[in-house]
Design an enzyme around this catalytic site. Structure first.
Site, short mmCIF file in Angstrom:
data_model
loop_
_atom_site.label_atom_id
_atom_site.label_comp_id
_atom_site.label_asym_id
_atom_site.label_seq_id
_atom_site.Cartn_x
_atom_site.Cartn_y
_atom_site.Cartn_z
N PRO A 158 0.75 -1.20 0.03
CA PRO A 158 -0.10 -0.06 0.09
C PRO A 158 1.03 1.41 -0.18
O PRO A 158 1.19 1.85 0.90
CB PRO A 158 -0.94 -0.10 1.33
CG PRO A 158 0.09 -0.94 2.12
CD PRO A 158 0.72 -1.66 1.41
N ASP A 174 6.10 2.73 1.56
CA ASP A 174 5.32 1.67 2.33
C ASP A 174 4.58 2.17 3.43
O ASP A 174 5.34 2.10 4.36
CB ASP A 174 6.06 0.45 2.33
CG ASP A 174 5.08 -0.77 2.62
OD1 ASP A 174 3.86 -0.71 3.05
OD2 ASP A 174 5.49 -1.79 2.51
N HIS A 175 3.14 2.42 3.26
CA HIS A 175 2.62 3.07 4.46
C HIS A 175 2.39 2.04 5.74
O HIS A 175 2.01 2.65 6.62
CB HIS A 175 1.04 3.37 4.02
CG HIS A 175 0.72 4.78 4.42
ND1 HIS A 175 0.96 5.18 5.83
CD2 HIS A 175 0.11 5.97 3.69
CE1 HIS A 175 0.65 6.38 5.85
NE2 HIS A 175 0.21 6.85 4.81
N ARG A 176 2.74 0.60 5.48
CA ARG A 176 2.62 -0.25 6.48
C ARG A 176 3.95 0.14 7.37
O ARG A 176 3.93 -0.49 8.58
CB ARG A 176 2.84 -1.66 6.04
CG ARG A 176 1.56 -1.94 5.16
CD ARG A 176 1.79 -3.38 4.50
NE ARG A 176 3.02 -3.54 3.57
CZ ARG A 176 3.41 -4.52 2.77
NH1 ARG A 176 2.86 -5.68 3.30
NH2 ARG A 176 4.37 -4.47 2.27
N CYS A 231 5.64 3.05 8.13
CA CYS A 231 5.73 4.34 8.66
C CYS A 231 4.44 5.20 8.35
O CYS A 231 3.66 4.83 7.38
CB CYS A 231 6.87 5.21 8.41
SG CYS A 231 7.10 5.64 6.40
#
Length: 484
Positions: free
Chosen positions: A281, A454-456, A458
């Site tokens: 994501p 990658d929003h997972r 940070c």
């Protein structure tokens, strides 16, 4: 007595299961030394020259240039021992399977990407001569025929390289599997509704090659019918493998367009980018920065003598300093364990466009290199990328990627993350633009920086802090002195 040893395509490492023959470096009848390169192959990672672990006379080659072979498939056979020269012209093949003179069983001991060239086995089975129905061959060569003009019966494979398939060993296809050069060729036929049992292969012992399937598809399209034969006993004559272009994918005509197979580097890139889009994501943030002072600093460095410093090396040095402050972006995600793994070392990848497609060489331990060291390593890897000689190890293992798309004359981009990494910094072109500098309008050298992350691993605050620090270093290179 001479001994005929079969050399198979070795495991080239990094999970690679097949390779395409780009160029043969030896001919049938040539004398080769131990560890002499005999063929150049292209994998999904790089171009590799494959050395032969045996010394002797080449008696057969398997596969034309442009043919894809799976790991473990025969590449060539070599007659070794005191009578090797005689074995090269002995058409009967008798007596070539016995062990040679003392000392002829020594392997090179070298390793090719995990492939050890140890001593050959104690005994090898004899290579049987081709039956009378097979096309005539010179000497003991079992090289693939180059110009079959009519359908032929499947040929019983020689015992030296039978793949264990019952139908192939019996010399008839029956209801068993059809001998095909690689799973990719089988899939190509399946996706286009082509029955492989209706083909006669042009490869060794009737092996069906990619060229055979593509020829059948073209013939079906030209006749205005589907690729599935309408008569149950009709057979499609196979085109010789030599008729295909060795260094480029063979287009397959289709209604309304042309099909180009995704293979080699392009196929690997397609798979990786698709996986990145499916699993990561991602989000992108960007900022404009005044690069005037960075350009002046580089000019001053190069005017002081010594090796020239590249702009890419300075940007890489800024990246490693930023990653030291924001280590969340130098990480990877293990979804099976549901963990984010922050990595201790920065292995910096950089995107490089080549004739073979986009590749991402990796600078190992970039955080431990100064600007001169980074410049030299970038130059070495770039040259290897253009020559197609990068090794799989030089193309894998990156933890963060720097993408200088400004070389294409564009300002901005939202790049796709290089899976399984967590972020990529994009750098646009540096061009003169109006800019407010010290309260006044001036013309400055401006660059757009973008960070896809990658929003997972940070949130936006961390990503924004990283990008702002990079921009501050670009605008005021003295900021880097804090981390030197």
């Amino acid at each position: 007595m001479a001994q005929v040893l079969e050399f198979k395509l070795p495991d080239l490492g990094e999970g690679l299961t097949e390779a395409e023959i780009v160029r043969w470096l030896v001919q049938v009848g040539d004398v080769v030394a131990v560890d002499q390169p005999v063929v150049e192959v292209e994998t999904a990672k790089a171009m590799v020259e494959v050395p032969c672990p045996y010394g002797g006379v080449v008696t057969a080659r398997f596969g034309e240039e442009g043919t894809e072979l799976p790991v473990g498939a025969p590449l060539l056979t070599v007659a070794v021992g005191a009578s090797a020269a005689d074995g090269a012209t002995d058409g009967s093949g008798e007596g070539l399977g016995e062990r040679g003179a003392e000392g002829s069983d020594a392997g090179s001991g070298n390793v090719l990407v995990g492939y050890g060239t140890g001593a050959p086995p104690a005994r090898r089975r004899r290579v049987r001569p081709a039956p009378p129905t097979a096309p005539a061959r010179s000497g003991t060569s079992r090289e693939a025929p180059t110009a079959p003009s009519a359908p032929k019966s499947p040929v019983r494979p020689a015992e030296g390289h039978a793949n264990g398939d019952a139908a192939h060993r019996d010399g008839t296809r029956g209801d068993g599997p059809v001998p095909v050069i690689s799973p990719l060729v089988r899939r190509l036929a399946r996706e286009n509704g082509l029955d492989l049992r209706e083909l006669t292969g042009s490869g060794p012992d009737g092996l069906i090659l990619r060229a055979d399937v593509e020829y059948a598809l073209r013939a079906a399209a030209a006749q205005g019918r589907t690729a599935q034969p309408t008569e149950p006993h009709a057979r499609v004559s196979a085109v010789p493998a030599a008729a295909t272009e060795p260094h480029a994918p063979t287009p397959v005509s289709a209604p309304g367009g042309t099909r180009m197979p995704l293979k080699g580097v392009r196929g690997a890139v397609a798979d990786k980018l698709s996986r990145s889009r499916r699993e990561i994501p991602d989000a992108t943030c960007w900022v404009d920065a005044d690069a005037t002072e960075l350009m002046r600093a580089r000019t001053a460095m190069n005017a002081a003598g010594g090796p020239k410093i590249s702009l890419l090396a300075l940007l890489a040095r800024i990246c490693t300093a930023a990653l030291a402050r924001f280590p969340e972006l130098n990480s990877t995600v293990d979804m099976d364990a549901r963990e984010v793994i922050q990595l201790d070392h920065v292995h910096l990848g950089f995107a490089a466009q080549t004739e073979r497609g986009l590749v991402v060489p990796v600078v190992r331990d970039a955080h431990a290199r100064d600007a001169e060291g980074l410049t030299a390593e970038f130059a070495r890897l770039t040259e290897a990328a253009r020559a197609g000689t990068l090794t799989p190890a030089e193309l894998t293992g990156g933890t963060f990627t720097l993408n200088n798309y400004g070389v294409f004359g564009v300002d901005g981009s939202t790049p796709i993350i290089n899976h399984p990494e967590a972020a990529m910094l994009g750098v646009g072109r540096i061009v003169p633009k109006p800019w407010v500098y010290e309260g006044e309008l001036a013309v400055r050298q401006v660059v757009q920086l973008s960070l896809t992350f990658d929003h997972r691993v940070c949130d936006g605050g961390t990503a924004g802090g990283f990008l702002r620090y990079v921009a501050d270093c670009v605008e005021q290179p003295a900021v880097l002195l804090r981390t030197l």
